[in-house]
Design a protein around this motif. Structure first.
Motif, PDB file in Angstrom:
ATOM      1  N   ARG A  30      53.055  46.659  26.162  1.00 19.25           N
ATOM      2  CA  ARG A  30      52.348  46.519  27.439  1.00 19.25           C
ATOM      3  C   ARG A  30      52.880  47.501  28.478  1.00 19.25           C
ATOM      4  O   ARG A  30      52.441  47.502  29.619  1.00 19.25           O
ATOM      5  CB  ARG A  30      52.481  45.090  27.961  1.00 19.25           C
ATOM      6  CG  ARG A  30      51.807  44.059  27.090  1.00 19.25           C
ATOM      7  CD  ARG A  30      51.853  42.689  27.722  1.00 19.25           C
ATOM      8  NE  ARG A  30      51.163  41.691  26.904  1.00 19.25           N
ATOM      9  CZ  ARG A  30      51.025  40.415  27.242  1.00 19.25           C
ATOM     10  NH1 ARG A  30      51.523  39.990  28.383  1.00 19.25           N
ATOM     11  NH2 ARG A  30      50.387  39.587  26.434  1.00 19.25           N
ATOM     12  N   SER A  53      49.839  51.148  32.516  1.00 20.11           N
ATOM     13  CA  SER A  53      49.280  49.931  31.937  1.00 20.11           C
ATOM     14  C   SER A  53      49.609  48.686  32.735  1.00 20.11           C
ATOM     15  O   SER A  53      48.801  47.761  32.823  1.00 20.11           O
ATOM     16  CB  SER A  53      49.799  49.762  30.505  1.00 20.11           C
ATOM     17  OG  SER A  53      51.212  49.629  30.520  1.00 20.11           O
ATOM     18  N   ARG A  54      50.805  48.618  33.318  1.00 20.66           N
ATOM     19  CA  ARG A  54      51.239  47.366  33.948  1.00 20.66           C
ATOM     20  C   ARG A  54      50.544  47.091  35.283  1.00 20.66           C
ATOM     21  O   ARG A  54      50.061  45.993  35.523  1.00 20.66           O
ATOM     22  CB  ARG A  54      52.750  47.371  34.151  1.00 20.66           C
ATOM     23  CG  ARG A  54      53.548  47.204  32.877  1.00 20.66           C
ATOM     24  CD  ARG A  54      54.992  46.900  33.175  1.00 20.66           C
ATOM     25  NE  ARG A  54      55.803  46.761  31.977  1.00 20.66           N
ATOM     26  CZ  ARG A  54      55.921  45.635  31.291  1.00 20.66           C
ATOM     27  NH1 ARG A  54      55.266  44.570  31.687  1.00 20.66           N
ATOM     28  NH2 ARG A  54      56.684  45.595  30.215  1.00 20.66           N
ATOM     29  N   ASN A  74      40.397  46.732  31.362  1.00 28.14           N
ATOM     30  CA  ASN A  74      41.291  46.030  30.450  1.00 28.14           C
ATOM     31  C   ASN A  74      40.536  45.213  29.401  1.00 28.14           C
ATOM     32  O   ASN A  74      40.986  45.088  28.262  1.00 28.14           O
ATOM     33  CB  ASN A  74      42.242  45.132  31.239  1.00 28.14           C
ATOM     34  CG  ASN A  74      43.246  45.926  32.038  1.00 28.14           C
ATOM     35  OD1 ASN A  74      43.576  47.063  31.693  1.00 28.14           O
ATOM     36  ND2 ASN A  74      43.725  45.354  33.124  1.00 28.14           N
ATOM     37  N   ASN A  77      39.640  47.693  26.869  1.00 26.40           N
ATOM     38  CA  ASN A  77      40.721  48.595  26.466  1.00 26.40           C
ATOM     39  C   ASN A  77      40.301  50.057  26.570  1.00 26.40           C
ATOM     40  O   ASN A  77      40.550  50.857  25.659  1.00 26.40           O
ATOM     41  CB  ASN A  77      41.181  48.285  25.034  1.00 26.40           C
ATOM     42  CG  ASN A  77      42.003  47.023  24.968  1.00 26.40           C
ATOM     43  OD1 ASN A  77      42.659  46.632  25.933  1.00 26.40           O
ATOM     44  ND2 ASN A  77      41.964  46.366  23.815  1.00 26.40           N
TER      45      ASN A  77
END
Length: 126
Positions: A30, A53-54, A74, A77
């Motif tokens: 992640r 990503s975070r 998200n 993806n």
């Protein structure tokens, strides 16, 4: 196994817009960055925009600030690159890549990205 599949790109006249998408699969961490890079004939691969990503932090090359927008979906993806006010200097093959170290100064350099898509050609012509 990480897989990146790019879509979009194509031909456009100066001042026009295009969108690139990067669909990622197989990512187990992640903590990573997705970067869009481009490579013109005879030139090195250069960073265009990156996203973390975070928290969705973003970074842009000076040459595209105010014209390009990187975003993520998200649920799908995917990472998108909306390109507006395109000019001839934007002509290149565009690649998306994954950097496994997360967010830091290293994301601006192509070396260190472990996975790349096949690339999509963007041609701005008049």
């Amino acid at each position: 196994q990480v897989q990146l599949v790019e879509s979009g790109g194509g031909l456009v006249q100066p001042g026009g817009s295009l969108t690139l998408s990067c669909a990622a699969s197989g990512l187990s961490s992640r903590n990573y960055a997705i970067g869009w890079f481009r490579q013109a004939p005879g030139k090195e691969r250069e960073v265009v925009a990156c996203i973390y990503s975070r928290d969705g932090s973003t970074l842009y090359a000076d040459s595209v600030k105010g014209r390009f927008t990187i975003s993520r979906d998200n649920a799908k993806n995917t990472v998108n690159l909306q390109m507006n006010f395109l000019n001839a200097e934007d002509t290149a093959v565009y690649y998306c890549g994954v950097h496994p170290r997360g967010w830091g100064a290293w994301i601006k350099v192509a070396y260190g990205y472990e996975d790349w898509g096949e690339g999509k050609k963007v041609t701005v012509y008049s």
